[in-house]
Design a protein around this motif. Structure first.
Motif, PDB file in Angstrom:
ATOM      1  N   ASP A  13      -5.781  78.276   7.134  1.00 29.70           N
ATOM      2  CA  ASP A  13      -4.495  78.830   7.575  1.00 29.70           C
ATOM      3  C   ASP A  13      -3.819  77.921   8.604  1.00 29.70           C
ATOM      4  O   ASP A  13      -2.614  77.704   8.556  1.00 29.70           O
ATOM      5  CB  ASP A  13      -4.668  80.238   8.160  1.00 29.70           C
ATOM      6  CG  ASP A  13      -4.988  81.293   7.110  1.00 29.70           C
ATOM      7  OD1 ASP A  13      -4.847  81.005   5.894  1.00 29.70           O
ATOM      8  OD2 ASP A  13      -5.386  82.400   7.509  1.00 29.70           O
ATOM      9  N   TRP A  14      -4.595  77.397   9.552  1.00 31.40           N
ATOM     10  CA  TRP A  14      -4.053  76.487  10.565  1.00 31.40           C
ATOM     11  C   TRP A  14      -3.490  75.229   9.907  1.00 31.40           C
ATOM     12  O   TRP A  14      -2.396  74.774  10.259  1.00 31.40           O
ATOM     13  CB  TRP A  14      -5.150  76.138  11.572  1.00 31.40           C
ATOM     14  CG  TRP A  14      -4.811  75.052  12.536  1.00 31.40           C
ATOM     15  CD1 TRP A  14      -3.908  75.104  13.559  1.00 31.40           C
ATOM     16  CD2 TRP A  14      -5.372  73.736  12.565  1.00 31.40           C
ATOM     17  NE1 TRP A  14      -3.886  73.893  14.238  1.00 31.40           N
ATOM     18  CE2 TRP A  14      -4.784  73.046  13.635  1.00 31.40           C
ATOM     19  CE3 TRP A  14      -6.334  73.091  11.796  1.00 31.40           C
ATOM     20  CZ2 TRP A  14      -5.112  71.738  13.962  1.00 31.40           C
ATOM     21  CZ3 TRP A  14      -6.661  71.787  12.111  1.00 31.40           C
ATOM     22  CH2 TRP A  14      -6.046  71.127  13.186  1.00 31.40           C
ATOM     23  N   ILE A  15      -4.203  74.697   8.943  1.00 30.88           N
ATOM     24  CA  ILE A  15      -3.725  73.501   8.241  1.00 30.88           C
ATOM     25  C   ILE A  15      -2.413  73.816   7.524  1.00 30.88           C
ATOM     26  O   ILE A  15      -1.449  73.059   7.620  1.00 30.88           O
ATOM     27  CB  ILE A  15      -4.790  72.976   7.252  1.00 30.88           C
ATOM     28  CG1 ILE A  15      -6.009  72.476   8.030  1.00 30.88           C
ATOM     29  CG2 ILE A  15      -4.206  71.881   6.353  1.00 30.88           C
ATOM     30  CD1 ILE A  15      -7.240  72.227   7.169  1.00 30.88           C
ATOM     31  N   GLU A  16      -2.374  74.950   6.830  1.00 31.19           N
ATOM     32  CA  GLU A  16      -1.178  75.325   6.074  1.00 31.19           C
ATOM     33  C   GLU A  16      -0.007  75.690   6.973  1.00 31.19           C
ATOM     34  O   GLU A  16       1.128  75.255   6.748  1.00 31.19           O
ATOM     35  CB  GLU A  16      -1.496  76.500   5.150  1.00 31.19           C
ATOM     36  CG  GLU A  16      -0.315  76.944   4.325  1.00 31.19           C
ATOM     37  CD  GLU A  16      -0.633  78.114   3.411  1.00 31.19           C
ATOM     38  OE1 GLU A  16       0.217  78.410   2.559  1.00 31.19           O
ATOM     39  OE2 GLU A  16      -1.696  78.735   3.552  1.00 31.19           O
ATOM     40  N   GLN A  17      -0.259  76.473   8.021  1.00 29.28           N
ATOM     41  CA  GLN A  17       0.821  77.023   8.838  1.00 29.28           C
ATOM     42  C   GLN A  17       1.235  76.113   9.993  1.00 29.28           C
ATOM     43  O   GLN A  17       2.350  76.244  10.506  1.00 29.28           O
ATOM     44  CB  GLN A  17       0.411  78.393   9.375  1.00 29.28           C
ATOM     45  CG  GLN A  17       0.199  79.400   8.265  1.00 29.28           C
ATOM     46  CD  GLN A  17      -0.535  80.643   8.727  1.00 29.28           C
ATOM     47  OE1 GLN A  17      -0.752  80.863   9.918  1.00 29.28           O
ATOM     48  NE2 GLN A  17      -0.942  81.464   7.775  1.00 29.28           N
ATOM     49  N   THR A  18       0.362  75.209  10.403  1.00 25.88           N
ATOM     50  CA  THR A  18       0.674  74.358  11.547  1.00 25.88           C
ATOM     51  C   THR A  18       0.772  72.885  11.175  1.00 25.88           C
ATOM     52  O   THR A  18       1.783  72.241  11.458  1.00 25.88           O
ATOM     53  CB  THR A  18      -0.378  74.541  12.666  1.00 25.88           C
ATOM     54  OG1 THR A  18      -0.438  75.925  13.018  1.00 25.88           O
ATOM     55  CG2 THR A  18      -0.032  73.717  13.892  1.00 25.88           C
ATOM     56  N   LEU A  19      -0.254  72.355  10.546  1.00 33.67           N
ATOM     57  CA  LEU A  19      -0.275  70.917  10.275  1.00 33.67           C
ATOM     58  C   LEU A  19       0.683  70.483   9.180  1.00 33.67           C
ATOM     59  O   LEU A  19       1.270  69.407   9.257  1.00 33.67           O
ATOM     60  CB  LEU A  19      -1.690  70.461   9.896  1.00 33.67           C
ATOM     61  CG  LEU A  19      -2.771  70.602  10.956  1.00 33.67           C
ATOM     62  CD1 LEU A  19      -4.062  69.973  10.457  1.00 33.67           C
ATOM     63  CD2 LEU A  19      -2.357  70.006  12.280  1.00 33.67           C
ATOM     64  N   SER A  20       0.835  71.299   8.142  1.00 33.26           N
ATOM     65  CA  SER A  20       1.621  70.855   6.984  1.00 33.26           C
ATOM     66  C   SER A  20       3.098  71.213   7.054  1.00 33.26           C
ATOM     67  O   SER A  20       3.892  70.711   6.270  1.00 33.26           O
ATOM     68  CB  SER A  20       1.019  71.417   5.698  1.00 33.26           C
ATOM     69  OG  SER A  20       1.170  72.811   5.647  1.00 33.26           O
ATOM     70  N   LYS A  21       3.484  72.048   7.996  1.00 30.01           N
ATOM     71  CA  LYS A  21       4.892  72.467   8.109  1.00 30.01           C
ATOM     72  C   LYS A  21       5.677  71.508   9.002  1.00 30.01           C
ATOM     73  O   LYS A  21       5.157  70.973   9.974  1.00 30.01           O
ATOM     74  CB  LYS A  21       4.968  73.866   8.706  1.00 30.01           C
ATOM     75  CG  LYS A  21       4.277  74.910   7.862  1.00 30.01           C
ATOM     76  CD  LYS A  21       5.249  75.915   7.396  1.00 30.01           C
ATOM     77  CE  LYS A  21       4.471  77.001   6.719  1.00 30.01           C
ATOM     78  NZ  LYS A  21       4.789  77.497   5.572  1.00 30.01           N
ATOM     79  N   THR A  22       6.934  71.335   8.672  1.00 30.21           N
ATOM     80  CA  THR A  22       7.813  70.528   9.512  1.00 30.21           C
ATOM     81  C   THR A  22       7.983  71.231  10.852  1.00 30.21           C
ATOM     82  O   THR A  22       8.330  72.409  10.902  1.00 30.21           O
ATOM     83  CB  THR A  22       9.186  70.348   8.838  1.00 30.21           C
ATOM     84  OG1 THR A  22       8.979  69.685   7.591  1.00 30.21           O
ATOM     85  CG2 THR A  22      10.131  69.537   9.701  1.00 30.21           C
ATOM     86  N   ASN A  23       7.689  70.502  11.911  1.00 29.06           N
ATOM     87  CA  ASN A  23       7.823  71.071  13.239  1.00 29.06           C
ATOM     88  C   ASN A  23       9.280  70.989  13.672  1.00 29.06           C
ATOM     89  O   ASN A  23       9.877  69.910  13.647  1.00 29.06           O
ATOM     90  CB  ASN A  23       6.927  70.326  14.226  1.00 29.06           C
ATOM     91  CG  ASN A  23       6.962  70.956  15.585  1.00 29.06           C
ATOM     92  OD1 ASN A  23       7.909  70.757  16.336  1.00 29.06           O
ATOM     93  ND2 ASN A  23       5.945  71.739  15.889  1.00 29.06           N
TER      94      ASN A  23
END
Length: 158
Positions: A13-23
């Motif tokens: 979830d962290w990878i999908e919701q934090t790492l892979s999303k445009t900040n």
């Protein structure tokens, strides 16, 4: 206070919701390759074992055969950042064709006010060194490193 136990779903979830999303602050994803890695299922997230170096060595031995881009080991026991760094360096010595990197909650990993860190428990990330260097060369041709205020020649990038 007892820490909540971490499981692989929380890491995914962290990878999908934090790492892979445009900040929104920076206009770039923390990891621009994470979304594709998740979509192609070229990732394994597994709990850490007590003999972490042996576990990393085993992961490296099966990595190519499983067609993985990354293995993430989450550690649910106490380990200092210094000790984790030493274990990762030792594992890399045994497996020079692999990058063995870590993320520890004691290091907030802040860049431009955004935390790159999982924060809930230590992680070890294993990647093919040649694939990692290829990805880094792609990013060098973009504004990625500059956007995040990172030096692409920093030792943390292998």
């Amino acid at each position: 206070t007892k820490k909540a136990r971490v499981d692989s779903k929380q890491v995914y979830d962290w990878i999908e919701q934090t790492l892979s999303k445009t900040n929104p602050k920076v206009g770039k994803a923390i990891c621009p390759f994470a979304k594709k890695t998740l979509e192609t299922k070229a990732i394994q997230v597994v709990p850490g074992k007590s003999d972490l170096v042996d576990q990393i060595n085993h992961c490296c031995s099966v990595f190519t055969g499983l067609a993985l881009d990354i293995v993430v080991i989450y550690i649910q026991y106490q380990i200092t950042e210094l000790h984790l760094n030493e274990l990762c360096a030792k594992a890399h010595e045994h497996n020079p064709n692999f990058a063995v990197m870590y993320d520890h909650p004691d290091n907030d990993g802040l860049h431009k006010g955004v935390s790159f860190s999982f924060g809930k428990c230590p992680l070890v990330m294993i990647q093919s060194l040649s694939k990692l260097k290829h990805a880094q060369s792609k990013l060098r041709r973009t504004s990625y490193y500059r956007s995040w205020g990172l030096d692409p020649d920093d030792g943390m990038f292998y």
